[in-house]
Each structure stands twice: as C-alpha cells, then as structure tokens.
Design a protein around this motif. Sequence first.
Motif, short mmCIF file in Angstrom:
data_model
loop_
_atom_site.label_atom_id
_atom_site.label_comp_id
_atom_site.label_asym_id
_atom_site.label_seq_id
_atom_site.Cartn_x
_atom_site.Cartn_y
_atom_site.Cartn_z
N GLY A 1 0.73 -1.36 -0.04
CA GLY A 1 0.03 0.05 0.08
C GLY A 1 0.78 1.37 0.02
N PHE A 2 1.91 1.58 1.01
CA PHE A 2 2.43 2.86 1.01
C PHE A 2 3.33 2.98 -0.04
N GLY A 3 4.00 1.69 -0.56
CA GLY A 3 4.92 2.08 -1.74
C GLY A 3 4.17 2.24 -3.18
N ILE A 4 3.01 1.78 -3.44
CA ILE A 4 2.29 1.74 -4.59
C ILE A 4 1.71 3.51 -4.52
N ALA A 5 1.07 3.52 -3.29
CA ALA A 5 0.60 5.00 -3.25
C ALA A 5 1.64 6.00 -3.58
N ALA A 6 2.81 5.74 -3.19
CA ALA A 6 3.99 6.60 -3.33
C ALA A 6 4.30 6.57 -4.96
N ALA A 7 4.28 5.40 -5.47
CA ALA A 7 4.68 5.14 -6.93
C ALA A 7 3.66 6.32 -7.90
N LEU A 8 2.42 5.95 -7.30
CA LEU A 8 1.35 6.59 -8.01
C LEU A 8 1.45 8.30 -8.02
N ASN A 9 2.00 8.62 -6.96
CA ASN A 9 2.51 10.20 -6.69
C ASN A 9 3.73 10.51 -7.22
N CYS A 10 4.35 9.82 -8.19
CA CYS A 10 5.49 10.12 -8.95
C CYS A 10 6.86 10.06 -8.08
N ALA A 11 6.62 8.75 -7.23
CA ALA A 11 8.08 8.62 -6.83
C ALA A 11 8.96 8.01 -7.90
N LYS A 12 10.33 8.25 -7.79
CA LYS A 12 11.24 7.83 -8.82
C LYS A 12 11.30 6.25 -8.82
N SER A 13 11.40 5.79 -7.40
CA SER A 13 11.86 4.45 -7.36
C SER A 13 11.07 3.90 -6.13
N VAL A 14 10.79 2.70 -6.05
CA VAL A 14 10.10 2.22 -4.63
C VAL A 14 10.61 0.86 -4.41
N LEU A 15 11.31 0.48 -3.34
CA LEU A 15 11.46 -0.82 -2.93
C LEU A 15 10.65 -1.40 -1.55
N GLN A 16 10.12 -2.39 -1.90
CA GLN A 16 9.05 -2.94 -1.01
C GLN A 16 9.72 -3.92 -0.14
#
Length: 401
Positions: free
Chosen positions: A230-245
């Motif tokens: 949840g937290f990571g996908i929400a961040a990705a949908l808000n233009c994060a550069k990269s996400v590591l879960q």
Amino acid sequence: MKAVVLKSGREKSVLRRHPWIFSGALAVGEADAGEIVAVESSRGERLGYAAFSPASQIRARMLAFAPDVVPDEEFIAARVRAAVALRGKMAANAGVRLVNAENDFLPGLVADCYAGWVVLEPTSAFAERFRHVVAKALMDALPGCRGVAARCDAEVRGKEGLSVTPGLEILAGEEPPREIEIVENGMRLLIDVRAGHKTGFYLDQRDARAAVAKIASGCDVLNCFSFTGGFGIAAALNCAKSVLQIDASQAAVDLSRRNAALNGVEAIVTSECADVFKYLRLCRDAGRTFDLIVLDPPKFAESKSQIERAARGYKDINLLAMKLLRPGGRLATFSCSGAITPEFFDTILAEAATDAKRDFQIVERTGQPFDHPVALSFPEGRYLKGVVLREHGRGNRQEGV
Ligand code: SAH
C-alpha cells in the motif's frame, strides 16, 4: 438473568464507563460464554449489563451502564446500525471498518467491509456468541452488502477460550471471492480475506498512506514492512522515482507485486521478501541511501511487560533508517503497539536521532482514520501513532552512516 457482583471497592472502572471487568474484581460470577448478565455493586445496586467470558482474564465486558436498558438481540442490532451509520455513505468499492469493537460499544467485535463483503473478526465470547445476530444486522443495515463471513484465526481468541481456526465461516449472503479489489484514494488493491493478515488488510493506515504519497514525488522510496504494498504503490502513483518494498511474508510480497502491476507502476516498484532488521543493515553496509523511508512494523509490544523489548526494536529500526536517509530526506515511522504511548514513541525516536547524530523535524503526525474511532472511556482504543520526520540536512554527516 444471572448477575455478577463486584468486590467492594472495585466499582470504579464501571462507574467510569470502562468496558472491561477483570476476573479479580468479581466476588461472584458464573455464566456461559458470551451470556449477558446483570452487573451489581457489592451493595447490591444494579450498575448495568455485561457479556460474560468464563475463560478470560477480562471476565465480563460491559454493554450498558444503566439498570433500565436490558441488552437483547435487538439492542445488539441497533448498535451495529449505529456503527454503520457513523461511517456514512461509502463507495461501492471502498474498504471501510464498520465496527471497531469496544470503540463502537460492541466489545471484541471487528467488522471490515471490502467492496460490499464484510469480514468479522470476533475476539470475545460476546462477539462469538452473537455473530449471527451481527451478520443479519449488517446485511440489513449496509446498502449493497453482498455477504458476511467470520475469520476465526486470531491468536488472541485463545485467551477467551475460543478456537483458533483458519479459513472463513460464511454467516450470511454470498461467499466472498478468492480476492476482492478495493479502491483507496485512487489506488487499486487486491485483498485476500482468507489468508491476508487480520481481516485481510490494514485499513487503519489509510490516512498515513495518503500522507506518505503526498511527499513521495521524485523520491527513491524504501517501504519497510510493506505487506501488500500500500504505502509504496501510493508513493509510486504520486510520482516517486523508485520504490523498494520489503516484507518477510512471501505471500504478501507476491500480492504486493500484483498490486503494483494492477496500478501500472510495476516498472518502478520492486518487492523483495526479506527481514527488515537484516535488510536495513545490508543497505547500511552497501552504502545505499533513500529520500523517503517508511517503517510500519507489526505490534512489537503485546502488553506492558513487553515495553522495554519493544522500545529496543523500535529504536533499532529507526536508528538504522535515519542513517540511510539522504540530506533533507523523510522518515514516516509508525507504531501500532497500544502499550507504547505517543510521548514514549517520540522519546524513542529522539534517542535514535541522537545516536544517528542527525537533526530531525516532526513535519506531520498521523493517527487513526475516521472509521477507527476511539471511545473516550477506553484509552486502549488509541493504539496507532505515526510521525513523519524530516532530516534537517545540516547534521554531522562526516560521521558517516
Ligand atoms: N504497511 C502495511 C502493513 C504492515 S503490517 C500496509 O500498509 O498495509 C506489518 C508487516 O510486517 C506484515 O506484512 C508482516 O509480514 C511484516 N513483518 C513482520 N516482521 C517482519 C520482519 N522482521 N521483516 C520484514 N517484515 C516483517
């Protein structure tokens, strides 16, 4: 109706409208599991009514604090209706907590709704005994309710003398599908109501996920204890550069990957199965850094006796995360241990920052969302704390990480 009698001098908590009567407070008391009994003071005054739990330290749970309101099935159904009404109109595909146990005056009963399917988690003899009454009331009160099922695998059920069994018990309506899709703040999420933790998902972090998304733009994000992402996908949908879960459960990691794909962000989201305590150390040793780190661990303290050990755990992961932050980076850190007060959590974070030799500002606090109310007479209902810290950017970074 049977009556239980409080010991002399042990009326105080009932008079303060606290819902729990411990076994040591009762002079007289015997009834069946979940049976509704009258509660009397040592002088024979009727103080109200409670549901009995013969196997539990919490021997009775108050339902009414007046002699004239005798709780029956209609009383319970009315409480369910009131809880549903508090949540108001909800989207057909929403995930919402409909009943928050003691805080909705239905002790030991949690009900979460995922796109019209309701999952009950009964953790008291009361909730177990009246689960069919609750299921019917939910079907009647909730527009578009497709079915009600119970999850009975929570370990705490053992303390109430209830069986701990896997799978779902269908109580009303249709059987839920293998996976249910909900939408939270525009994010699509698959929920496994049979095997996912608790009732399948952590609805209580909805507002916190939105708070993290808001500050994720352009960031390299590390989401620790990611569960289904949840937290990571929400961040990705808000233009994060990269996400590591990172999560220790392979099933959660698998679902996290599928959730990322469902939202079209799989190209920037990586999910790994690992122990966070070890993974943070690997990052430290490899010199990896991040702009935004989320720490949303499971409950480290089940009770007051575990506070010290829990504090060490919180300090450990927060200290490690603080050292992995780039200058000006942010740490969104949470504790769902009710035994750790918000003030104590701040102290733990301050100690971690001292050891990390870096300066931080609290830029936001998060708590329980609207569908996780706290009964004023039940401080135990307030368990979730969140702090967003910003590294000041002018610390003694020559000390290294
Ligand atoms: N942040 C999640 C909820 C986290 S619940 C969300 O927004 O939905 C806590 C998670 O921590 C669980 O998924 C559990 O599998 C995971 N976990 C527990 N101990 C762990 C450990 N030592 N390392 C990594 N993950 C762990």
